[in-house]
Design a protein around this motif. Sequence first.
Motif, PDB file in Angstrom:
ATOM      1  N   GLY A   1       0.541  -1.145  -0.117  1.00 36.01           N
ATOM      2  CA  GLY A   1      -0.001  -0.033   0.470  1.00 36.01           C
ATOM      3  C   GLY A   1       1.021   1.559  -0.039  1.00 36.01           C
ATOM      4  N   ALA A   2       1.878   1.354  -0.672  1.00 35.05           N
ATOM      5  CA  ALA A   2       2.803   2.458  -1.296  1.00 35.05           C
ATOM      6  C   ALA A   2       1.621   3.673  -1.825  1.00 35.05           C
ATOM      7  CB  ALA A   2       3.828   2.315  -2.057  1.00 35.05           C
ATOM      8  N   ASP A   3       2.486   4.648  -1.348  1.00 36.10           N
ATOM      9  CA  ASP A   3       0.914   5.850  -1.282  1.00 36.10           C
ATOM     10  C   ASP A   3       1.784   6.178  -2.791  1.00 36.10           C
ATOM     11  OD1 ASP A   3      -0.191   6.599   1.221  1.00 36.10           O
ATOM     12  OD2 ASP A   3       1.227   6.496   1.340  1.00 36.10           O
ATOM     13  N   ILE A   4       3.557   6.061  -2.655  1.00 34.68           N
ATOM     14  CA  ILE A   4       4.153   6.640  -4.723  1.00 34.68           C
ATOM     15  C   ILE A   4       5.306   5.756  -4.753  1.00 34.68           C
ATOM     16  CG2 ILE A   4       5.172   8.297  -3.498  1.00 34.68           C
ATOM     17  CD1 ILE A   4       4.889   9.992  -6.713  1.00 34.68           C
ATOM     18  N   THR A   5       4.843   4.806  -5.686  1.00 34.78           N
ATOM     19  CA  THR A   5       6.053   3.841  -6.301  1.00 34.78           C
ATOM     20  C   THR A   5       7.341   4.784  -7.133  1.00 34.78           C
ATOM     21  OG1 THR A   5       5.241   2.038  -5.111  1.00 34.78           O
ATOM     22  CG2 THR A   5       6.925   1.559  -6.595  1.00 34.78           C
ATOM     23  N   LEU A   6       8.274   5.157  -7.132  1.00 32.99           N
ATOM     24  CA  LEU A   6       8.957   5.324  -8.256  1.00 32.99           C
ATOM     25  C   LEU A   6       9.862   4.228  -9.086  1.00 32.99           C
ATOM     26  CD1 LEU A   6      10.470   8.347  -6.029  1.00 32.99           C
ATOM     27  CD2 LEU A   6       8.943   7.680  -7.351  1.00 32.99           C
ATOM     28  N   ILE A   7      10.151   4.211 -10.132  1.00 31.88           N
ATOM     29  CA  ILE A   7      10.534   2.648 -10.917  1.00 31.88           C
ATOM     30  C   ILE A   7      11.815   3.562 -11.616  1.00 31.88           C
ATOM     31  CG2 ILE A   7       8.911   0.996  -9.317  1.00 31.88           C
ATOM     32  CD1 ILE A   7       7.653   1.431 -12.644  1.00 31.88           C
ATOM     33  N   PRO A   8      13.146   2.757 -12.073  1.00 29.82           N
ATOM     34  CA  PRO A   8      13.816   3.261 -13.167  1.00 29.82           C
ATOM     35  C   PRO A   8      12.347   3.379 -14.684  1.00 29.82           C
ATOM     36  CG  PRO A   8      14.734   1.015 -11.835  1.00 29.82           C
ATOM     37  CD  PRO A   8      13.348   1.746 -11.745  1.00 29.82           C
ATOM     38  N   GLU A   9      11.600   2.583 -15.077  1.00 32.03           N
ATOM     39  CA  GLU A   9      11.284   2.667 -16.065  1.00 32.03           C
ATOM     40  C   GLU A   9      10.697   3.981 -16.025  1.00 32.03           C
ATOM     41  OE1 GLU A   9      10.946   0.276 -13.923  1.00 32.03           O
ATOM     42  OE2 GLU A   9      11.639  -1.436 -14.767  1.00 32.03           O
TER      43      GLU A   9
ATOM     44  N   GLU B   1      16.578   0.869  -6.063  1.00 34.13           N
ATOM     45  CA  GLU B   1      17.565   1.471  -6.881  1.00 34.13           C
ATOM     46  C   GLU B   1      17.911   2.475  -7.901  1.00 34.13           C
ATOM     47  OE1 GLU B   1      20.213  -1.191  -5.880  1.00 34.13           O
ATOM     48  OE2 GLU B   1      19.464  -2.788  -7.359  1.00 34.13           O
ATOM     49  N   GLY B   2      17.322   2.233  -8.492  1.00 35.42           N
ATOM     50  CA  GLY B   2      17.742   2.485  -9.754  1.00 35.42           C
ATOM     51  C   GLY B   2      17.216   3.718 -10.625  1.00 35.42           C
ATOM     52  N   ALA B   3      15.795   3.723  -9.784  1.00 42.91           N
ATOM     53  CA  ALA B   3      15.154   5.117 -10.318  1.00 42.91           C
ATOM     54  C   ALA B   3      15.794   6.240 -10.628  1.00 42.91           C
ATOM     55  CB  ALA B   3      14.256   5.087  -8.593  1.00 42.91           C
ATOM     56  N   LYS B   4      15.199   6.420 -11.230  1.00 45.11           N
ATOM     57  CA  LYS B   4      15.418   8.502 -11.842  1.00 45.11           C
ATOM     58  C   LYS B   4      14.196   8.863 -11.676  1.00 45.11           C
ATOM     59  CE  LYS B   4      17.568   6.291 -15.703  1.00 45.11           C
ATOM     60  NZ  LYS B   4      17.244   4.388 -15.133  1.00 45.11           N
ATOM     61  N   VAL B   5      15.029  10.153 -10.271  1.00 46.74           N
ATOM     62  CA  VAL B   5      14.590  11.386 -10.031  1.00 46.74           C
ATOM     63  C   VAL B   5      15.344  12.001 -10.051  1.00 46.74           C
ATOM     64  CG1 VAL B   5      13.142  11.639  -7.711  1.00 46.74           C
ATOM     65  CG2 VAL B   5      13.661   9.625  -8.848  1.00 46.74           C
TER      66      VAL B   5
ATOM     67  N   LYS C   1      13.264  -7.755 -19.252  1.00 44.34           N
ATOM     68  CA  LYS C   1      12.038  -7.283 -18.570  1.00 44.34           C
ATOM     69  C   LYS C   1      12.043  -5.975 -18.515  1.00 44.34           C
ATOM     70  CE  LYS C   1       9.695 -10.340 -16.332  1.00 44.34           C
ATOM     71  NZ  LYS C   1       9.034 -11.831 -16.208  1.00 44.34           N
ATOM     72  N   THR C   2      11.438  -5.502 -18.491  1.00 46.56           N
ATOM     73  CA  THR C   2      10.903  -4.016 -17.543  1.00 46.56           C
ATOM     74  C   THR C   2       9.716  -4.001 -17.440  1.00 46.56           C
ATOM     75  OG1 THR C   2      11.172  -2.488 -19.673  1.00 46.56           O
ATOM     76  CG2 THR C   2      12.842  -2.867 -18.403  1.00 46.56           C
ATOM     77  N   VAL C   3       9.796  -3.656 -15.890  1.00 48.52           N
ATOM     78  CA  VAL C   3       7.904  -2.667 -15.660  1.00 48.52           C
ATOM     79  C   VAL C   3       7.498  -2.742 -16.874  1.00 48.52           C
ATOM     80  CG1 VAL C   3       6.216  -1.882 -14.109  1.00 48.52           C
ATOM     81  CG2 VAL C   3       8.838  -2.275 -13.783  1.00 48.52           C
ATOM     82  N   ASP C   4       6.077  -2.765 -17.439  1.00 48.50           N
ATOM     83  CA  ASP C   4       5.182  -2.243 -18.570  1.00 48.50           C
ATOM     84  C   ASP C   4       4.169  -1.533 -18.010  1.00 48.50           C
ATOM     85  OD1 ASP C   4       2.562  -3.761 -18.114  1.00 48.50           O
ATOM     86  OD2 ASP C   4       4.539  -5.240 -17.779  1.00 48.50           O
ATOM     87  N   ASP C   5       3.805  -0.433 -18.788  1.00 51.12           N
ATOM     88  CA  ASP C   5       2.690   0.289 -18.609  1.00 51.12           C
ATOM     89  C   ASP C   5       1.155   0.225 -18.163  1.00 51.12           C
ATOM     90  OD1 ASP C   5       4.141   2.618 -19.808  1.00 51.12           O
ATOM     91  OD2 ASP C   5       3.057   2.782 -21.367  1.00 51.12           O
ATOM     92  N   GLU C   6       1.146  -1.066 -18.651  1.00 52.89           N
ATOM     93  CA  GLU C   6      -0.753  -1.879 -17.893  1.00 52.89           C
ATOM     94  C   GLU C   6      -0.055  -1.553 -16.875  1.00 52.89           C
ATOM     95  OE1 GLU C   6      -1.408  -5.291 -20.158  1.00 52.89           O
ATOM     96  OE2 GLU C   6      -3.243  -6.076 -18.251  1.00 52.89           O
ATOM     97  N   ILE C   7       0.634  -2.670 -15.653  1.00 47.99           N
ATOM     98  CA  ILE C   7       0.093  -2.879 -14.157  1.00 47.99           C
ATOM     99  C   ILE C   7       1.319  -1.259 -13.590  1.00 47.99           C
ATOM    100  CG2 ILE C   7       2.998  -3.793 -14.582  1.00 47.99           C
ATOM    101  CD1 ILE C   7       1.971  -5.812 -11.915  1.00 47.99           C
ATOM    102  N   TYR C   8       2.004  -0.014 -13.792  1.00 49.44           N
ATOM    103  CA  TYR C   8       2.459   0.575 -13.806  1.00 49.44           C
ATOM    104  C   TYR C   8       1.463   1.611 -13.460  1.00 49.44           C
ATOM    105  CZ  TYR C   8       4.711   5.347 -12.310  1.00 49.44           C
ATOM    106  OH  TYR C   8       4.563   6.324 -11.822  1.00 49.44           O
ATOM    107  N   ASN C   9      -0.008   2.018 -14.549  1.00 48.72           N
ATOM    108  CA  ASN C   9      -1.142   2.749 -14.516  1.00 48.72           C
ATOM    109  C   ASN C   9      -1.721   1.747 -13.594  1.00 48.72           C
ATOM    110  OD1 ASN C   9       0.174   3.737 -16.189  1.00 48.72           O
ATOM    111  ND2 ASN C   9      -1.211   3.000 -18.356  1.00 48.72           N
TER     112      ASN C   9
END
Length: 347
Positions: A185-193, A222-226, A332-340
């Motif tokens: 239940g994270a309030d925001i998740t930051l990923i490299p993609e 750890e690899g997120a781009k912020v 295999k990176t995170v696709d838009d469907e699951i991220y959305n």
Amino acid sequence: MKIGVLTGGGDCPGLNAVIRGAVRKSLLLGYEVIGIKNGWKGLLEKNYYKLDHDAISGILHRGGTILGSSRTNLYEEGKNYYQLAIDNYKEMGLDALIAIGGEDTLGVAAKLYKDGVNVIGVPKTIDNDLSGTDYTFGFDTAINIATDAIDRLHTTAESHNRVLVVEVMGRHAGWIALHAGLAGGADITLIPEKPSTIKEICRVLKQRHDRGKTFSVVVVSEGAKVKIDSEEDNSLILQNLKKDSFGHVALGGIGNIVADAIENEIGYETRAVVLGHIQRGGTPTAFDRVLGSRFGIKAAELVHNKDFGKMTALRGTRIVAVSLEEAVGTLKTVDDEIYNEAQILFG
Ligand code: F6P
């Protein structure tokens, strides 16, 4: 037949289940098995020992790898390691090799296969970023550890009206962050993609706090781009200049930078926790023990059928064989469907 088994790259829960499955099936088929120590390094050093029933007894539930591991690249530029490895493979009387590893170890395996070695790959990584398989083993354990940590951080964040930033592993792909974030239940998740900015992150947190919430949990790969601001890319600040033999920098630290930046931007008290190698250590989940065992058995069957140059893979509920070369071709990176889907639950 004489079969060599090795584990390379970062360790991960379930490696021993694979070794046990591969050895048990090979022994049933009447083959001899040797364990090569410390990944490809052991092949260069001819460092190995016999794997019989006794050697693999009592290891199913144990984390790590009884064979040891290393990040040795046989195809490192300017070195001729692979030639020595091929010579040693022949000298050791091997008929086949089962290489258990991630993108780097299996990348080497694919090249060795092209150079005439009978190789089978088994997909290992907590990052779950190998193509060709629905899941790699180790991922399930890692996301359960991370979810448990997020649950614990939730309660302390709430007590102290804080923002807690949880940094998880995931070098190129955000699978761990995304799944643990969803489950916890994270309030925001930051990923490299999905590159983001501190301003966007703070907007989500502020909206939540405007609704009356006094705490938040942020999960970051750890690899997120912020970006701290429009000029500066955080991923550059975080690069450690020291690289391994595959050219990867050691990541870690983005959580603290993001936490400081959030506090500076909106003034909420913010702390960071880096889960690091805790996600890779210890007992594998039942899922990873089952997947690892099935991968090991399949690897031995592929050797038996002389179906080399393949990687074991999970497709749905079935274990199949896919081309090693294709599996290591693209991550295999995170696709838009699951991220959305995950994004709907942010804030
Ligand atoms: O590849 C798996 C992984 O755990 C990554 O998530 C992480 O970036 C890396 O290994 C860490 O490697 P090491 O243990 O060598 O620091």
